[in-house]
Design an enzyme around this catalytic site. Structure first.
Site, PDB file in Angstrom:
ATOM      1  N   ALA A   1       0.960  -1.327  -0.340  1.00  0.00           N
ATOM      2  CA  ALA A   1       0.077   0.080  -0.076  1.00  0.00           C
ATOM      3  C   ALA A   1       1.019   1.343   0.003  1.00  0.00           C
ATOM      4  O   ALA A   1       0.525   2.516  -0.369  1.00  0.00           O
ATOM      5  CB  ALA A   1      -0.520  -0.350   1.468  1.00  0.00           C
TER       6      ALA A   1
ATOM      7  N   ASP B   1      10.252   1.863   1.241  1.00  0.00           N
ATOM      8  CA  ASP B   1       8.908   2.024  -0.152  1.00  0.00           C
ATOM      9  C   ASP B   1       8.314   2.823  -0.556  1.00  0.00           C
ATOM     10  O   ASP B   1       7.870   3.174  -2.166  1.00  0.00           O
ATOM     11  CB  ASP B   1       7.598   1.958   0.947  1.00  0.00           C
TER      12      ASP B   1
ATOM     13  N   THR C   1      20.050  -1.374  -1.356  1.00  0.00           N
ATOM     14  CA  THR C   1      20.089   0.572  -0.654  1.00  0.00           C
ATOM     15  C   THR C   1      20.789   0.354   0.634  1.00  0.00           C
ATOM     16  O   THR C   1      20.517  -0.834   1.181  1.00  0.00           O
ATOM     17  CB  THR C   1      18.517   0.275  -0.072  1.00  0.00           C
TER      18      THR C   1
ATOM     19  N   ASN D   1      15.721   8.537  -4.806  1.00  0.00           N
ATOM     20  CA  ASN D   1      16.908   9.073  -3.755  1.00  0.00           C
ATOM     21  C   ASN D   1      15.924  10.746  -2.914  1.00  0.00           C
ATOM     22  O   ASN D   1      16.111  10.704  -1.772  1.00  0.00           O
ATOM     23  CB  ASN D   1      17.965   9.899  -3.758  1.00  0.00           C
TER      24      ASN D   1
HETATM   25  O1  RIB Z   1       8.082   0.001   4.940  1.00  0.00           O
HETATM   26  C1  RIB Z   1       7.530  -0.051   6.093  1.00  0.00           C
HETATM   27  C2  RIB Z   1       5.886  -0.818   6.214  1.00  0.00           C
HETATM   28  O2  RIB Z   1       5.999  -2.250   6.746  1.00  0.00           O
HETATM   29  C3  RIB Z   1       4.692  -0.545   6.978  1.00  0.00           C
HETATM   30  O3  RIB Z   1       3.880   0.562   6.726  1.00  0.00           O
HETATM   31  C4  RIB Z   1       4.762  -1.231   7.910  1.00  0.00           C
HETATM   32  O4  RIB Z   1       3.294  -1.723   7.706  1.00  0.00           O
HETATM   33  C5  RIB Z   1       5.446  -2.448   7.684  1.00  0.00           C
HETATM   34  O5  RIB Z   1       5.076  -3.759   7.407  1.00  0.00           O
END
Ligand code: RIB
Ligand code: NA
EC number: 2.7.1.15
Length: 294
Positions: free
Chosen positions: A42, A242, A210, A266
């Site tokens: 997400a 993410d 990374t 970055n």
């Molecule tokens: O990468 C960060 C995420 O990892 C967080 O939002 C949490 O849900 C974990 O699973």
């Protein structure tokens, strides 16, 4: 607008801030508790949508309040949710996060994310085939990652696998993915018996390690390159990876060079850590571009 498909977890992050982590058997008083949308899949979907991509999420949530809040959050962020199914008998995934001493520690309870099976993926074959790039992580079943790697390979759609959290993956997945983005810990689990330099050399322009504050390392076919990260005052590093992966995928899918895409990623990641929460601080396209020009 490039078309991104994100396949992965959606969770509710339950975040406690405290001065330190309790040790085993200890009880301490914390500073605050907040509930914010998270989950690696997400987070990557939201980050990519904010950066201007046309994003479709494939995932599962429970038929509960957290699931509802996650779906609302997708809508608010323009992520398409035709393939995010609210399921019965399983709770929405949760991540139990402690923020202390400038770092996080996380326990993930996968819940409904475990129902993201190969069969479920097959319902979305058409959108996967039509994607410019597919992004996937490891808070979902291993056989699903395997299946998606096969599908993407047969459709000739590039797959970016963010191998987080760490687990072993098959050689087949390593070969079929177009891009791999482990951190320094994950890379040792992925390539047992190879040093970091050997692994980088073996997978030029495909393996990107990374290294947090230092930046991202890869082998460009001739030499090892470190693309440095940007220095910022970090408030919360949760979700930085993410944002990095989403931004990297968006830039690559738009035809930017590997190096340019890493700089863009970055920059985006550095902005994301300046605000609380995995998705708090994930920048818009304009915010990243303004910073890149500054
Ligand atoms: O990468 C960060 C995420 O990892 C967080 O939002 C949490 O849900 C974990 O699973
Ligand atoms: Na943040």
């Amino acid at each position: 607008m490039s078309k991104l498909v994100v396949i992965g977890s959606s969770s509710m992050d339950l975040v406690v801030s405290a001065a330190k982590r309790p040790s085993a058997g200890e009880t301490i008083i914390g500073d605050s508790f907040k509930t914010v949308p998270g989950g690696k899949g997400a987070n990557q979907a939201v980050a990519a949508a904010r950066l201007g991509a046309d994003v479709l999420m494939i995932g599962c949530v429970g038929k509960d309040n957290y699931g509802k809040a996650i779906l609302d959050n997708f809508k608010k962020n323009n992520v398409r949710i035709d393939y995010v199914e609210p399921v019965t008998h399983y709770d929405t995934g949760t991540a139990h996060i402690i923020l202390a001493e400038g770092d996080n520690s996380i326990i993930v309870v996968k819940g409904a994310n475990d129902l993201l099976t190969p069969d479920y993926i097959d319902k979305a074959k058409d959108v996967i085939q039509a994607a410019d790039i597919v992004l996937i992580q490891q808070e979902i079943p291993e056989e699903t990652v395997e299946h998606v790697a096969e599908l993407c390979h047969s459709f000739q759609v590039p797959l970016l696998l963010n191998p987080a959290p760490a687990r072993e993956i098959s050689q087949n997945v390593i070969e079929k993915a177009a891009y791999l983005t482990p951190n320094e810990h994950e890379v040792t689990i992925l390539f047992k018996g190879l040093t970091k330099d050997e692994a980088l050399k073996k997978y030029p322009n495909k393996l990107f390690i990374t290294e947090g504050k230092r930046g991202v390392r890869y082998f460009d076919g001739e030499k090892e390159v470190l693309v440095p990260s940007y220095k910022v005052e970090a408030v919360d590093t949760t979700g930085a990876g993410d944002t990095f992966n989403a931004a990297f995928a968006v830039a690559l899918s738009e035809g930017k060079s590997v190096k340019e895409s890493l700089q863009f990623a970055n920059r985006a990641a550095s902005l994301s850590v300046t605000k609380f929460g995995a998705q708090g601080g994930m920048p818009t396209r304009d915010e990243v571009e303004r910073k890149l020009q500054a």
